[in-house]
Design a protein around this motif. Structure first.
Motif, PDB file in Angstrom:
ATOM      1  N   LYS A 188       4.194   1.602  -3.294  1.00 40.17           N
ATOM      2  CA  LYS A 188       3.769   0.924  -4.520  1.00 40.17           C
ATOM      3  C   LYS A 188       4.735   1.157  -5.680  1.00 40.17           C
ATOM      4  O   LYS A 188       4.977   0.249  -6.488  1.00 40.17           O
ATOM      5  CB  LYS A 188       2.355   1.371  -4.915  1.00 40.17           C
ATOM      6  CG  LYS A 188       1.266   0.895  -3.967  1.00 40.17           C
ATOM      7  CD  LYS A 188      -0.102   1.343  -4.453  1.00 40.17           C
ATOM      8  CE  LYS A 188      -1.207   0.880  -3.525  1.00 40.17           C
ATOM      9  NZ  LYS A 188      -2.541   1.291  -4.008  1.00 40.17           N
ATOM     10  N   ASP A 235      -5.477  -3.248  -8.013  1.00 43.81           N
ATOM     11  CA  ASP A 235      -6.425  -2.195  -7.622  1.00 43.81           C
ATOM     12  C   ASP A 235      -7.403  -1.887  -8.747  1.00 43.81           C
ATOM     13  O   ASP A 235      -8.568  -1.574  -8.500  1.00 43.81           O
ATOM     14  CB  ASP A 235      -5.676  -0.919  -7.245  1.00 43.81           C
ATOM     15  CG  ASP A 235      -5.011  -1.008  -5.880  1.00 43.81           C
ATOM     16  OD1 ASP A 235      -5.439  -1.832  -5.057  1.00 43.81           O
ATOM     17  OD2 ASP A 235      -4.055  -0.239  -5.645  1.00 43.81           O
ATOM     18  N   ALA A 253       2.962   1.693 -10.721  1.00 41.65           N
ATOM     19  CA  ALA A 253       2.787   1.296  -9.322  1.00 41.65           C
ATOM     20  C   ALA A 253       2.256  -0.130  -9.269  1.00 41.65           C
ATOM     21  O   ALA A 253       1.478  -0.543 -10.133  1.00 41.65           O
ATOM     22  CB  ALA A 253       1.829   2.233  -8.612  1.00 41.65           C
ATOM     23  N   SER A 254       2.678  -0.866  -8.252  1.00 46.13           N
ATOM     24  CA  SER A 254       2.236  -2.251  -8.065  1.00 46.13           C
ATOM     25  C   SER A 254       1.803  -2.457  -6.616  1.00 46.13           C
ATOM     26  O   SER A 254       2.515  -2.039  -5.704  1.00 46.13           O
ATOM     27  CB  SER A 254       3.353  -3.240  -8.410  1.00 46.13           C
ATOM     28  OG  SER A 254       3.820  -3.044  -9.725  1.00 46.13           O
ATOM     29  N   ASN A 255       0.664  -3.094  -6.431  1.00 45.03           N
ATOM     30  CA  ASN A 255       0.211  -3.390  -5.073  1.00 45.03           C
ATOM     31  C   ASN A 255       0.418  -4.859  -4.710  1.00 45.03           C
ATOM     32  O   ASN A 255       0.008  -5.286  -3.633  1.00 45.03           O
ATOM     33  CB  ASN A 255      -1.267  -3.012  -4.903  1.00 45.03           C
ATOM     34  CG  ASN A 255      -2.202  -3.980  -5.599  1.00 45.03           C
ATOM     35  OD1 ASN A 255      -1.841  -4.600  -6.608  1.00 45.03           O
ATOM     36  ND2 ASN A 255      -3.405  -4.131  -5.072  1.00 45.03           N
ATOM     37  N   THR A 271       0.850  -1.173   0.000  1.00 47.10           N
ATOM     38  CA  THR A 271       0.000   0.000   0.000  1.00 47.10           C
ATOM     39  C   THR A 271       0.895   1.235   0.000  1.00 47.10           C
ATOM     40  O   THR A 271       2.118   1.126  -0.123  1.00 47.10           O
ATOM     41  CB  THR A 271      -0.971  -0.031   1.194  1.00 47.10           C
ATOM     42  OG1 THR A 271      -1.877   1.069   1.103  1.00 47.10           O
ATOM     43  CG2 THR A 271      -0.238   0.015   2.530  1.00 47.10           C
ATOM     44  N   SER A 313       0.314  -2.421 -13.990  1.00 46.90           N
ATOM     45  CA  SER A 313       1.492  -1.882 -13.313  1.00 46.90           C
ATOM     46  C   SER A 313       2.281  -0.990 -14.267  1.00 46.90           C
ATOM     47  O   SER A 313       2.724   0.109 -13.897  1.00 46.90           O
ATOM     48  CB  SER A 313       2.389  -3.017 -12.814  1.00 46.90           C
ATOM     49  OG  SER A 313       1.814  -3.717 -11.737  1.00 46.90           O
ATOM     50  N   ASN A 373      -0.821  -4.910 -10.458  1.00 45.79           N
ATOM     51  CA  ASN A 373      -1.654  -3.866  -9.861  1.00 45.79           C
ATOM     52  C   ASN A 373      -3.088  -4.361  -9.911  1.00 45.79           C
ATOM     53  O   ASN A 373      -3.758  -4.231 -10.944  1.00 45.79           O
ATOM     54  CB  ASN A 373      -1.496  -2.544 -10.611  1.00 45.79           C
ATOM     55  CG  ASN A 373      -2.331  -1.426 -10.012  1.00 45.79           C
ATOM     56  OD1 ASN A 373      -3.277  -1.672  -9.271  1.00 45.79           O
ATOM     57  ND2 ASN A 373      -1.992  -0.200 -10.333  1.00 45.79           N
TER      58      ASN A 373
END
Length: 285
Positions: A71, A107, A90-92, A67, A85, A105
């Protein structure tokens, strides 16, 4: 993404702050239903501590949920990345595999499914509040349901320049605006990426959300101020918890099967148990 072979039985969520995260509850609930003897914890990790924490991994580690604010660091740490991503930077999710570190990612899928739970599967225009990494995921999710025009509301409208290249790649016309001029129903769909505390000083009057579908990614506390006002206007807001459940399901798919696209065994039961664990109604679909 081709199939990979994850290994290990230790997982966790990293970020800062992290004490409020529901990810441990969601993942442990899913693992119980699936009969997986995996552990899932949490760790306070910020930008300055990420490299040290990452270097402390052992072969028992299977994956991480990430989080804010790490990220983008997770994205940079990966050997392979999924398309979302790459789009958002960004990668979660990180999966540790015999073929290297795989980033995703989830999300974006979480947002799409949270909206679908509310019957929103298509739209032409939308409003997005906030301009951080979650807003980038929101643009990807909106593009996935056909949105081509987005009014982007920021405290500093000049920050829109950071999201404009992504909007261009997605075929979205971005209109930067300031948060002191919130929409009054011009867009049929609104996604707020503002944390709960950041909503307290917004100037919102009754009727702002009448006839508007709302997804508020905040969930602590819930209902958020935006969600409460939406409810007062007769609009049911999808919660960040709804998004969190769906994105966690995709994470577990990756951790278990090596791809976020392969359904879990008895996925309906897993998903229902996760919704109940966080006190959210189980979607009918």
């Amino acid at each position: 993404m081709s199939r990979i072979e994850p290994h290990g039985d230790v997982l966790a969520v990293w970020g800062s702050p992290i004490g409020h995260s529901r990810s441990p509850l969601l993942h442990r609930t899913a693992y119980d239903v699936l009969g997986l003897d995996w552990s899932y914890g949490r760790r306070e990790v910020d930008e300055t501590g990420f490299a040290t924490a990452f270097a402390q991994r052992t072969p028992r580690w299977r994956g991480l949920s990430l989080t804010m604010p790490v990220k983008s660091l997770a994205f940079a740490a990966a050997d392979r990345r999924d398309r979302t991503s790459e789009l958002t930077g960004a990668s979660n999710t990180l999966a540790f595999t015999d073929e290297g570190i795989v980033a995703a990612n989830t999300d974006v899928a979480g947002m799409v499914l949270a909206l679908a739970d509310r019957g929103v599967t298509s739209a032409g225009s939308a409003a997005v509040l906030g301009g951080g990494a979650t807003a980038a995921s929101a643009l990807c999710a909106l593009a996935a349901i056909g949105v081509t025009e987005v009014a982007l509301y920021l405290r500093n409208a000049r920050r829109a320049a950071e999201l404009t290249p992504l909007a261009d790649r997605l075929g979205i016309a971005l209109s930067p605006r300031t948060l002191d001029a919130l929409p009054s129903g011009d867009e049929p769909l609104l996604v707020s990426t503002l944390p709960g505390p950041a909503q307290t000083d917004l100037e919102l009057s009754p009727g702002r959300f009448r006839g508007v579908a709302v997804l508020d990614v905040a969930y602590d506390p819930w209902p958020s101020r935006i969600a409460a006002l939406a409810a007062a206007d007769g609009s049911s807001a999808a919660s960040g918890l709804d998004m969190l459940v769906h994105q966690a399901v995709a994470q577990i798919r990756l951790f278990l099967a090596g791809t976020p696209d392969e359904r879990l065994p008895d996925e309906a039961a897993v998903t229902a148990a996760m919704f109940r664990a966080v006190g959210r109604p189980v979607p009918a679909r």
